[in-house]
Design a protein around this motif. Sequence first.
Motif, PDB file in Angstrom:
ATOM      1  N   GLY A  16       0.804  -1.218   0.000  1.00 23.73           N
ATOM      2  CA  GLY A  16       0.000   0.000   0.000  1.00 23.73           C
ATOM      3  C   GLY A  16       0.833   1.263   0.000  1.00 23.73           C
ATOM      4  O   GLY A  16       2.060   1.226  -0.107  1.00 23.73           O
ATOM      5  N   SER A  17       0.134   2.395   0.145  1.00 26.02           N
ATOM      6  CA  SER A  17       0.783   3.698   0.101  1.00 26.02           C
ATOM      7  C   SER A  17       0.395   4.523   1.319  1.00 26.02           C
ATOM      8  O   SER A  17      -0.642   4.294   1.934  1.00 26.02           O
ATOM      9  CB  SER A  17       0.367   4.449  -1.168  1.00 26.02           C
ATOM     10  OG  SER A  17       0.714   3.726  -2.316  1.00 26.02           O
ATOM     11  N   ARG A  19       1.046   8.793   2.940  1.00 28.29           N
ATOM     12  CA  ARG A  19       1.601  10.131   2.730  1.00 28.29           C
ATOM     13  C   ARG A  19       1.799  10.818   4.071  1.00 28.29           C
ATOM     14  O   ARG A  19       0.847  10.961   4.842  1.00 28.29           O
ATOM     15  CB  ARG A  19       0.675  10.974   1.864  1.00 28.29           C
ATOM     16  CG  ARG A  19       1.285  12.299   1.422  1.00 28.29           C
ATOM     17  CD  ARG A  19       0.231  13.212   0.847  1.00 28.29           C
ATOM     18  NE  ARG A  19       0.786  14.243   0.004  1.00 28.29           N
ATOM     19  CZ  ARG A  19       0.171  15.386  -0.286  1.00 28.29           C
ATOM     20  NH1 ARG A  19      -1.031  15.618   0.212  1.00 28.29           N
ATOM     21  NH2 ARG A  19       0.750  16.283  -1.072  1.00 28.29           N
ATOM     22  N   ARG A  68      10.965   3.751  -3.790  1.00 26.91           N
ATOM     23  CA  ARG A  68       9.608   3.606  -3.250  1.00 26.91           C
ATOM     24  C   ARG A  68       9.120   4.829  -2.493  1.00 26.91           C
ATOM     25  O   ARG A  68       8.011   4.821  -1.948  1.00 26.91           O
ATOM     26  CB  ARG A  68       9.533   2.376  -2.326  1.00 26.91           C
ATOM     27  CG  ARG A  68       9.634   1.076  -3.095  1.00 26.91           C
ATOM     28  CD  ARG A  68       9.550  -0.145  -2.194  1.00 26.91           C
ATOM     29  NE  ARG A  68      10.730  -0.259  -1.364  1.00 26.91           N
ATOM     30  CZ  ARG A  68      10.748  -0.039  -0.071  1.00 26.91           C
ATOM     31  NH1 ARG A  68       9.655   0.348   0.554  1.00 26.91           N
ATOM     32  NH2 ARG A  68      11.853  -0.174   0.628  1.00 26.91           N
ATOM     33  N   PHE A  69       9.928   5.871  -2.420  1.00 24.01           N
ATOM     34  CA  PHE A  69       9.514   7.087  -1.713  1.00 24.01           C
ATOM     35  C   PHE A  69       9.635   8.303  -2.619  1.00 24.01           C
ATOM     36  O   PHE A  69      10.564   8.397  -3.408  1.00 24.01           O
ATOM     37  CB  PHE A  69      10.364   7.294  -0.453  1.00 24.01           C
ATOM     38  CG  PHE A  69      10.081   6.301   0.636  1.00 24.01           C
ATOM     39  CD1 PHE A  69      10.820   5.132   0.734  1.00 24.01           C
ATOM     40  CD2 PHE A  69       9.059   6.520   1.537  1.00 24.01           C
ATOM     41  CE1 PHE A  69      10.550   4.201   1.727  1.00 24.01           C
ATOM     42  CE2 PHE A  69       8.792   5.597   2.541  1.00 24.01           C
ATOM     43  CZ  PHE A  69       9.537   4.443   2.632  1.00 24.01           C
ATOM     44  N   THR A  70       8.696   9.206  -2.467  1.00 26.87           N
ATOM     45  CA  THR A  70       8.715  10.458  -3.212  1.00 26.87           C
ATOM     46  C   THR A  70       8.549  11.612  -2.231  1.00 26.87           C
ATOM     47  O   THR A  70       7.589  11.642  -1.464  1.00 26.87           O
ATOM     48  CB  THR A  70       7.568  10.513  -4.242  1.00 26.87           C
ATOM     49  OG1 THR A  70       7.694   9.416  -5.142  1.00 26.87           O
ATOM     50  CG2 THR A  70       7.615  11.820  -5.027  1.00 26.87           C
ATOM     51  N   GLU A  83       5.790  10.526   0.381  1.00 30.25           N
ATOM     52  CA  GLU A  83       4.861   9.490  -0.022  1.00 30.25           C
ATOM     53  C   GLU A  83       5.603   8.181  -0.218  1.00 30.25           C
ATOM     54  O   GLU A  83       6.619   8.149  -0.906  1.00 30.25           O
ATOM     55  CB  GLU A  83       4.150   9.894  -1.308  1.00 30.25           C
ATOM     56  CG  GLU A  83       3.272  11.124  -1.149  1.00 30.25           C
ATOM     57  CD  GLU A  83       2.508  11.442  -2.425  1.00 30.25           C
ATOM     58  OE1 GLU A  83       2.879  12.414  -3.098  1.00 30.25           O
ATOM     59  OE2 GLU A  83       1.563  10.717  -2.740  1.00 30.25           O
ATOM     60  N   GLY A  84       5.081   7.144   0.376  1.00 26.27           N
ATOM     61  CA  GLY A  84       5.650   5.825   0.201  1.00 26.27           C
ATOM     62  C   GLY A  84       4.724   4.988  -0.653  1.00 26.27           C
ATOM     63  O   GLY A  84       3.510   5.014  -0.464  1.00 26.27           O
ATOM     64  N   HIS A  85       5.302   4.237  -1.591  1.00 30.47           N
ATOM     65  CA  HIS A  85       4.527   3.411  -2.499  1.00 30.47           C
ATOM     66  C   HIS A  85       5.050   1.977  -2.433  1.00 30.47           C
ATOM     67  O   HIS A  85       6.252   1.766  -2.269  1.00 30.47           O
ATOM     68  CB  HIS A  85       4.662   3.923  -3.938  1.00 30.47           C
ATOM     69  CG  HIS A  85       4.466   5.397  -4.069  1.00 30.47           C
ATOM     70  ND1 HIS A  85       3.230   5.975  -4.186  1.00 30.47           N
ATOM     71  CD2 HIS A  85       5.355   6.426  -4.084  1.00 30.47           C
ATOM     72  CE1 HIS A  85       3.371   7.278  -4.284  1.00 30.47           C
ATOM     73  NE2 HIS A  85       4.647   7.594  -4.215  1.00 30.47           N
ATOM     74  N   GLY A  86       4.143   1.005  -2.588  1.00 34.08           N
ATOM     75  CA  GLY A  86       4.588  -0.379  -2.537  1.00 34.08           C
ATOM     76  C   GLY A  86       5.301  -0.692  -1.235  1.00 34.08           C
ATOM     77  O   GLY A  86       6.340  -1.358  -1.225  1.00 34.08           O
ATOM     78  N   LEU A  87       4.751  -0.213  -0.136  1.00 30.42           N
ATOM     79  CA  LEU A  87       5.435  -0.331   1.150  1.00 30.42           C
ATOM     80  C   LEU A  87       5.590  -1.776   1.600  1.00 30.42           C
ATOM     81  O   LEU A  87       4.739  -2.626   1.290  1.00 30.42           O
ATOM     82  CB  LEU A  87       4.694   0.477   2.208  1.00 30.42           C
ATOM     83  CG  LEU A  87       4.726   1.996   1.989  1.00 30.42           C
ATOM     84  CD1 LEU A  87       3.789   2.707   2.949  1.00 30.42           C
ATOM     85  CD2 LEU A  87       6.137   2.520   2.151  1.00 30.42           C
TER      86      LEU A  87
END
Length: 125
Positions: A16-17, A19, A68-70, A83-87
């Motif tokens: 999941g993601s 913010r 995995r982070f923006t 924002e973390g993606h594909g945590l």
Amino acid sequence: HVQLVESGGGSVQAGGSLRLSCAASGFTSNGLCVAWFRQASGKERTPVASIYLGGNGKPNYAGSMEDRFTMSKDNTKNTVFLEGHGLKPDDTAMYYCAANHRAACAAIARANWPYWGQGTQVTVS
């Protein structure tokens, strides 16, 4: 006196993601470098990314964190985001934002960070 307030942590399922936000106040018109760090239980605090708040410029990421982070910012609100993606469960940690002068942005791990937020917990399961 610089103050940092994080928000947005919580629990998320693997893949999941999430913010996170960090609102900064009390700094001058010269701007501020704001960085994200994280610390898992029983481990050292490690850098994630940094960005210059108050001017232009792209974020600087530590190691492979950009995978995995923006990190982004809103200069009008003196706020930075992560924002973390594909945590993954390994991303479980307390996440902190920290601040220093602009030069610190280019040396996240080596710089001294005199200002810290209270941290926000992220749990990935």
